[in-house]
Design a protein around this motif. Structure first.
Motif, PDB file in Angstrom:
ATOM      1  N   LEU A 142      -0.660  12.003 -22.319  1.00 15.97           N
ATOM      2  CA  LEU A 142      -0.533  12.712 -21.037  1.00 15.97           C
ATOM      3  C   LEU A 142       0.023  14.128 -21.190  1.00 15.97           C
ATOM      4  O   LEU A 142       0.406  14.750 -20.199  1.00 15.97           O
ATOM      5  CB  LEU A 142       0.382  11.908 -20.102  1.00 15.97           C
ATOM      6  CG  LEU A 142      -0.043  10.471 -19.816  1.00 15.97           C
ATOM      7  CD1 LEU A 142       0.980   9.790 -18.935  1.00 15.97           C
ATOM      8  CD2 LEU A 142      -1.423  10.430 -19.193  1.00 15.97           C
ATOM      9  N   ALA A 143       0.055  14.646 -22.402  1.00 13.81           N
ATOM     10  CA  ALA A 143       0.733  15.916 -22.685  1.00 13.81           C
ATOM     11  C   ALA A 143       0.319  17.051 -21.749  1.00 13.81           C
ATOM     12  O   ALA A 143       1.180  17.777 -21.223  1.00 13.81           O
ATOM     13  CB  ALA A 143       0.502  16.322 -24.139  1.00 13.81           C
ATOM     14  N   GLU A 144      -0.947  17.220 -21.534  1.00 13.83           N
ATOM     15  CA  GLU A 144      -1.434  18.318 -20.694  1.00 13.83           C
ATOM     16  C   GLU A 144      -0.951  18.157 -19.247  1.00 13.83           C
ATOM     17  O   GLU A 144      -0.513  19.121 -18.621  1.00 13.83           O
ATOM     18  CB  GLU A 144      -2.962  18.330 -20.737  1.00 13.83           C
ATOM     19  CG  GLU A 144      -3.584  19.611 -20.267  1.00 13.83           C
ATOM     20  CD  GLU A 144      -5.078  19.568 -20.529  1.00 13.83           C
ATOM     21  OE1 GLU A 144      -5.806  19.214 -19.584  1.00 13.83           O
ATOM     22  OE2 GLU A 144      -5.494  19.866 -21.665  1.00 13.83           O
ATOM     23  N   LEU A 145      -1.009  16.953 -18.724  1.00 11.09           N
ATOM     24  CA  LEU A 145      -0.538  16.706 -17.357  1.00 11.09           C
ATOM     25  C   LEU A 145       0.964  16.910 -17.242  1.00 11.09           C
ATOM     26  O   LEU A 145       1.457  17.436 -16.241  1.00 11.09           O
ATOM     27  CB  LEU A 145      -0.889  15.282 -16.912  1.00 11.09           C
ATOM     28  CG  LEU A 145      -2.347  15.008 -16.612  1.00 11.09           C
ATOM     29  CD1 LEU A 145      -2.563  13.529 -16.337  1.00 11.09           C
ATOM     30  CD2 LEU A 145      -2.807  15.834 -15.430  1.00 11.09           C
ATOM     31  N   LEU A 146       1.697  16.487 -18.268  1.00 14.12           N
ATOM     32  CA  LEU A 146       3.148  16.653 -18.240  1.00 14.12           C
ATOM     33  C   LEU A 146       3.536  18.131 -18.285  1.00 14.12           C
ATOM     34  O   LEU A 146       4.524  18.533 -17.684  1.00 14.12           O
ATOM     35  CB  LEU A 146       3.791  15.898 -19.408  1.00 14.12           C
ATOM     36  CG  LEU A 146       3.691  14.374 -19.332  1.00 14.12           C
ATOM     37  CD1 LEU A 146       4.170  13.743 -20.628  1.00 14.12           C
ATOM     38  CD2 LEU A 146       4.463  13.838 -18.145  1.00 14.12           C
ATOM     39  N   ALA A 147       2.759  18.923 -18.967  1.00 15.22           N
ATOM     40  CA  ALA A 147       3.056  20.354 -19.065  1.00 15.22           C
ATOM     41  C   ALA A 147       2.690  21.105 -17.795  1.00 15.22           C
ATOM     42  O   ALA A 147       3.354  22.078 -17.438  1.00 15.22           O
ATOM     43  CB  ALA A 147       2.311  20.959 -20.253  1.00 15.22           C
ATOM     44  N   GLU A 148       1.655  20.635 -17.105  1.00 13.10           N
ATOM     45  CA  GLU A 148       1.119  21.420 -15.997  1.00 13.10           C
ATOM     46  C   GLU A 148       1.378  20.851 -14.612  1.00 13.10           C
ATOM     47  O   GLU A 148       1.483  21.600 -13.648  1.00 13.10           O
ATOM     48  CB  GLU A 148      -0.396  21.575 -16.175  1.00 13.10           C
ATOM     49  CG  GLU A 148      -0.767  22.341 -17.413  1.00 13.10           C
ATOM     50  CD  GLU A 148      -2.261  22.353 -17.658  1.00 13.10           C
ATOM     51  OE1 GLU A 148      -3.011  21.788 -16.850  1.00 13.10           O
ATOM     52  OE2 GLU A 148      -2.673  22.920 -18.686  1.00 13.10           O
ATOM     53  N   ARG A 149       1.438  19.529 -14.473  1.00  9.88           N
ATOM     54  CA  ARG A 149       1.416  18.963 -13.122  1.00  9.88           C
ATOM     55  C   ARG A 149       2.503  17.929 -12.843  1.00  9.88           C
ATOM     56  O   ARG A 149       3.036  17.863 -11.759  1.00  9.88           O
ATOM     57  CB  ARG A 149       0.035  18.333 -12.884  1.00  9.88           C
ATOM     58  CG  ARG A 149      -0.209  17.796 -11.511  1.00  9.88           C
ATOM     59  CD  ARG A 149      -0.262  18.923 -10.485  1.00  9.88           C
ATOM     60  NE  ARG A 149      -0.669  18.426  -9.177  1.00  9.88           N
ATOM     61  CZ  ARG A 149       0.186  17.948  -8.270  1.00  9.88           C
ATOM     62  NH1 ARG A 149       1.459  17.901  -8.521  1.00  9.88           N
ATOM     63  NH2 ARG A 149      -0.271  17.516  -7.114  1.00  9.88           N
ATOM     64  N   VAL A 150       2.821  17.091 -13.819  1.00 13.41           N
ATOM     65  CA  VAL A 150       3.769  15.998 -13.607  1.00 13.41           C
ATOM     66  C   VAL A 150       5.169  16.455 -14.004  1.00 13.41           C
ATOM     67  O   VAL A 150       5.390  16.905 -15.124  1.00 13.41           O
ATOM     68  CB  VAL A 150       3.355  14.746 -14.415  1.00 13.41           C
ATOM     69  CG1 VAL A 150       4.395  13.649 -14.293  1.00 13.41           C
ATOM     70  CG2 VAL A 150       1.986  14.254 -13.944  1.00 13.41           C
ATOM     71  N   HIS A 151       6.105  16.331 -13.067  1.00 12.01           N
ATOM     72  CA  HIS A 151       7.483  16.760 -13.314  1.00 12.01           C
ATOM     73  C   HIS A 151       8.300  15.676 -14.011  1.00 12.01           C
ATOM     74  O   HIS A 151       9.133  15.977 -14.863  1.00 12.01           O
ATOM     75  CB  HIS A 151       8.154  17.151 -11.996  1.00 12.01           C
ATOM     76  CG  HIS A 151       9.590  17.506 -12.138  1.00 12.01           C
ATOM     77  ND1 HIS A 151      10.008  18.683 -12.709  1.00 12.01           N
ATOM     78  CD2 HIS A 151      10.716  16.834 -11.793  1.00 12.01           C
ATOM     79  CE1 HIS A 151      11.326  18.731 -12.701  1.00 12.01           C
ATOM     80  NE2 HIS A 151      11.777  17.620 -12.159  1.00 12.01           N
ATOM     81  N   ALA A 152       8.088  14.415 -13.632  1.00 11.95           N
ATOM     82  CA  ALA A 152       8.888  13.329 -14.190  1.00 11.95           C
ATOM     83  C   ALA A 152       8.019  12.094 -14.398  1.00 11.95           C
ATOM     84  O   ALA A 152       7.172  11.774 -13.574  1.00 11.95           O
ATOM     85  CB  ALA A 152      10.044  13.001 -13.255  1.00 11.95           C
TER      86      ALA A 152
END
Length: 94
Positions: free
Chosen positions: A74-84
Motif C-alpha cells: 500500500l506504499a503509494e496510497l500511504l504516501a498520497e492518500r491514507v493518513h493512518a
C-alpha cells in the motif's frame, strides 16, 4: 472477504492487498469518521483505515514483517492518500 467497501480508496486497498498477498480473509474498515476534527483528517473521508487480513504469506513471519508486507503493498496510497492504517495481520490457524 469483506465486499461492503464504501469508497474508492477502500476498494483500492483491497485490490492491492489481494494482488500482493492473496488473503484467505480480508476486511477493510474505514475509521475516518472517528477522526473528524483530528490532525490528518481529510474532509473527503477515507483517510483512516483498519485492515484485518489473514494470509498464508504471513506464516513464519514476525508481526513487524507482516506489517511491512502490508505497508509495501500500500506504499503509494500511504504516501498520497491514507493518513493512518491499523493492521491486524495473521497467518492461518492463528
Amino acid at each position: 472477504m469483506d465486499t461492503n467497501l464504501k469508497g474508492p480508496v477502500a476498494a483500492e486497498i483491497a485490490t492491492r492487498l489481494i494482488a500482493a498477498l492473496s488473503p484467505i480473509s480480508l476486511a477493510v474498515i474505514d475509521d475516518s469518521d472517528k477522526h473528524a476534527g483530528h490532525s490528518g483528517h481529510d474532509p473527503r473521508g477515507e483517510s483512516h483505515f483498519t485492515v484485518e487480513i489473514e494470509s498464508d504469506a504471513f506464516t513464519g513471519q514476525s508481526r513487524v514483517a507482516r506489517q511491512r508486507m502490508v505497508n509495501s503493498a500500500l506504499a503509494e496510497l500511504l504516501a498520497e492518500r491514507v493518513h493512518a492504517l491499523a493492521i491486524k495481520a495473521k497467518a492461518p490457524g492463528e
